[in-house]
Design an enzyme around this catalytic site. Structure first.
Site, PDB file in Angstrom:
ATOM      1  N   HIS A  56      92.365 -60.959  41.275  1.00 39.73           N
ATOM      2  CA  HIS A  56      93.466 -60.350  42.025  1.00 39.73           C
ATOM      3  C   HIS A  56      93.544 -61.003  43.394  1.00 39.73           C
ATOM      4  O   HIS A  56      92.539 -61.185  44.058  1.00 39.73           O
ATOM      5  CB  HIS A  56      93.282 -58.837  42.168  1.00 39.73           C
ATOM      6  CG  HIS A  56      91.919 -58.416  42.633  1.00 39.73           C
ATOM      7  ND1 HIS A  56      90.822 -58.400  41.799  1.00 39.73           N
ATOM      8  CD2 HIS A  56      91.476 -58.014  43.847  1.00 39.73           C
ATOM      9  CE1 HIS A  56      89.765 -57.991  42.474  1.00 39.73           C
ATOM     10  NE2 HIS A  56      90.121 -57.756  43.721  1.00 39.73           N
ATOM     11  N   LEU A  57      94.753 -61.335  43.769  1.00 42.37           N
ATOM     12  CA  LEU A  57      94.990 -61.910  45.088  1.00 42.37           C
ATOM     13  C   LEU A  57      95.442 -60.784  46.006  1.00 42.37           C
ATOM     14  O   LEU A  57      96.463 -60.144  45.747  1.00 42.37           O
ATOM     15  CB  LEU A  57      96.063 -63.004  45.001  1.00 42.37           C
ATOM     16  CG  LEU A  57      96.387 -63.739  46.295  1.00 42.37           C
ATOM     17  CD1 LEU A  57      95.146 -64.382  46.909  1.00 42.37           C
ATOM     18  CD2 LEU A  57      97.463 -64.788  46.054  1.00 42.37           C
ATOM     19  N   HIS A  58      94.663 -60.524  47.053  1.00 43.71           N
ATOM     20  CA  HIS A  58      95.071 -59.548  48.059  1.00 43.71           C
ATOM     21  C   HIS A  58      96.127 -60.201  48.951  1.00 43.71           C
ATOM     22  O   HIS A  58      95.899 -61.293  49.488  1.00 43.71           O
ATOM     23  CB  HIS A  58      93.893 -59.170  48.965  1.00 43.71           C
ATOM     24  CG  HIS A  58      92.775 -58.429  48.301  1.00 43.71           C
ATOM     25  ND1 HIS A  58      92.615 -57.056  48.423  1.00 43.71           N
ATOM     26  CD2 HIS A  58      91.739 -58.856  47.543  1.00 43.71           C
ATOM     27  CE1 HIS A  58      91.509 -56.680  47.773  1.00 43.71           C
ATOM     28  NE2 HIS A  58      90.956 -57.749  47.234  1.00 43.71           N
ATOM     29  N   GLY A  68      82.199 -59.135  48.109  1.00 42.78           N
ATOM     30  CA  GLY A  68      82.609 -57.756  47.914  1.00 42.78           C
ATOM     31  C   GLY A  68      83.562 -57.541  46.763  1.00 42.78           C
ATOM     32  O   GLY A  68      84.295 -56.554  46.742  1.00 42.78           O
ATOM     33  N   ASP A 127      97.718 -51.725  46.795  1.00 46.90           N
ATOM     34  CA  ASP A 127      96.303 -51.358  46.792  1.00 46.90           C
ATOM     35  C   ASP A 127      96.182 -49.859  47.081  1.00 46.90           C
ATOM     36  O   ASP A 127      96.850 -49.315  47.962  1.00 46.90           O
ATOM     37  CB  ASP A 127      95.546 -52.180  47.834  1.00 46.90           C
ATOM     38  CG  ASP A 127      94.038 -52.119  47.628  1.00 46.90           C
ATOM     39  OD1 ASP A 127      93.442 -53.162  47.297  1.00 46.90           O
ATOM     40  OD2 ASP A 127      93.453 -51.020  47.812  1.00 46.90           O
ATOM     41  N   ASN A 182      88.527 -62.280  46.603  1.00 45.68           N
ATOM     42  CA  ASN A 182      87.094 -62.035  46.737  1.00 45.68           C
ATOM     43  C   ASN A 182      86.411 -62.420  45.426  1.00 45.68           C
ATOM     44  O   ASN A 182      86.886 -62.061  44.350  1.00 45.68           O
ATOM     45  CB  ASN A 182      86.826 -60.559  47.035  1.00 45.68           C
ATOM     46  CG  ASN A 182      87.280 -60.169  48.424  1.00 45.68           C
ATOM     47  OD1 ASN A 182      87.120 -60.941  49.379  1.00 45.68           O
ATOM     48  ND2 ASN A 182      87.847 -58.990  48.557  1.00 45.68           N
TER      49      ASN A 182
HETATM   50  P1  AMP Z   1      87.967 -56.384  45.492  1.00 41.63           P
HETATM   51  O1  AMP Z   1      86.983 -55.658  46.361  1.00 41.63           O
HETATM   52  O2  AMP Z   1      88.405 -57.716  46.052  1.00 41.63           O
HETATM   53  O3  AMP Z   1      87.474 -56.504  44.055  1.00 41.63           O
HETATM   54  O4  AMP Z   1      89.278 -55.527  45.498  1.00 41.63           O
HETATM   55  C1  AMP Z   1      89.504 -54.456  44.644  1.00 41.63           C
HETATM   56  C2  AMP Z   1      90.652 -53.696  45.252  1.00 41.63           C
HETATM   57  O5  AMP Z   1      91.186 -52.848  44.263  1.00 41.63           O
HETATM   58  C3  AMP Z   1      90.253 -52.825  46.444  1.00 41.63           C
HETATM   59  O6  AMP Z   1      90.997 -53.213  47.592  1.00 41.63           O
HETATM   60  C4  AMP Z   1      90.592 -51.413  45.971  1.00 41.63           C
HETATM   61  O7  AMP Z   1      91.102 -50.601  46.997  1.00 41.63           O
HETATM   62  C5  AMP Z   1      91.631 -51.686  44.904  1.00 41.63           C
HETATM   63  N1  AMP Z   1      91.750 -50.657  43.879  1.00 41.63           N
HETATM   64  C6  AMP Z   1      90.741 -50.013  43.229  1.00 41.63           C
HETATM   65  N2  AMP Z   1      91.250 -49.154  42.333  1.00 41.63           N
HETATM   66  C7  AMP Z   1      92.609 -49.251  42.411  1.00 41.63           C
HETATM   67  C8  AMP Z   1      93.688 -48.599  41.749  1.00 41.63           C
HETATM   68  N3  AMP Z   1      93.500 -47.667  40.800  1.00 41.63           N
HETATM   69  N4  AMP Z   1      94.953 -48.948  42.104  1.00 41.63           N
HETATM   70  C9  AMP Z   1      95.172 -49.872  43.060  1.00 41.63           C
HETATM   71  N5  AMP Z   1      94.182 -50.522  43.718  1.00 41.63           N
HETATM   72  C10 AMP Z   1      92.922 -50.206  43.403  1.00 41.63           C
END
Ligand code: AMP
Ligand code: ZN
Length: 114
Positions: free
Chosen positions: A100-102, A93, A30, A87
């Site tokens: 995507h799985l965090h 959020g 991330d 999410n």
């Molecule tokens: P969400 O809020 O669950 O949709 O998570 C989106 C995630 O993508 C966030 O934690 C961001 O920090 C991450 N993110 C956004 N742009 C990028 C990028 N270019 N490379 C890696 N992670 C990213």
């Protein structure tokens, strides 16, 4: 999908710090990490959110989840514990509409989450 940030990471139009790749799954760090380990595990096929999943997606969802568990094992954070989060939509959020799985770990997590 043309305007999807994570599809562009998958096709290398946008750079990312990739930690795992196979034919169906990509994992990358991330860009704004919330823990010492903060990896996003995504299916290479564009699926906007959990609400878009269909019966035929069971296999790929399992692969994404099992990949997160394997990365946690590799990093030595599995026994201590880690958090995995999808999410979904506004109240959770979700900002990128490609599933995507965090995978978050390397510190102790609080519950309930914010
Ligand atoms: P969400 O809020 O669950 O949709 O998570 C989106 C995630 O993508 C966030 O934690 C961001 O920090 C991450 N993110 C956004 N742009 C990028 C990028 N270019 N490379 C890696 N992670 C990213
Ligand atoms: Zn996408």
């Amino acid at each position: 999908m043309a305007d999807c940030l994570f599809c562009k990471i998958i096709t290398r139009e946008i750079p990312a710090s990739i930690v795992y790749e196979d034919d169906r799954v990509l994992a990358f760090n991330d860009i704004n990490p919330q823990a010492p380990t903060h990896v996003l595990v995504v299916p290479k096929r564009h699926i906007a959110s959990l609400g878009e999943l269909s019966d035929g997606d069971d296999q790929i969802v399992g692969e994404v989840v099992r990949r997160a568990a394997a990365i946690a094992e590799e990093r030595g954070i599995a026994a201590g514990g880690y958090r995995t989060v999808f999410n979904t939509n506004r109240d959770a959020g979700q900002t990128v509409f490609h599933i995507h799985l965090h995978l978050l770990g390397g510190r102790s997590m609080k519950w309930p989450p914010g």
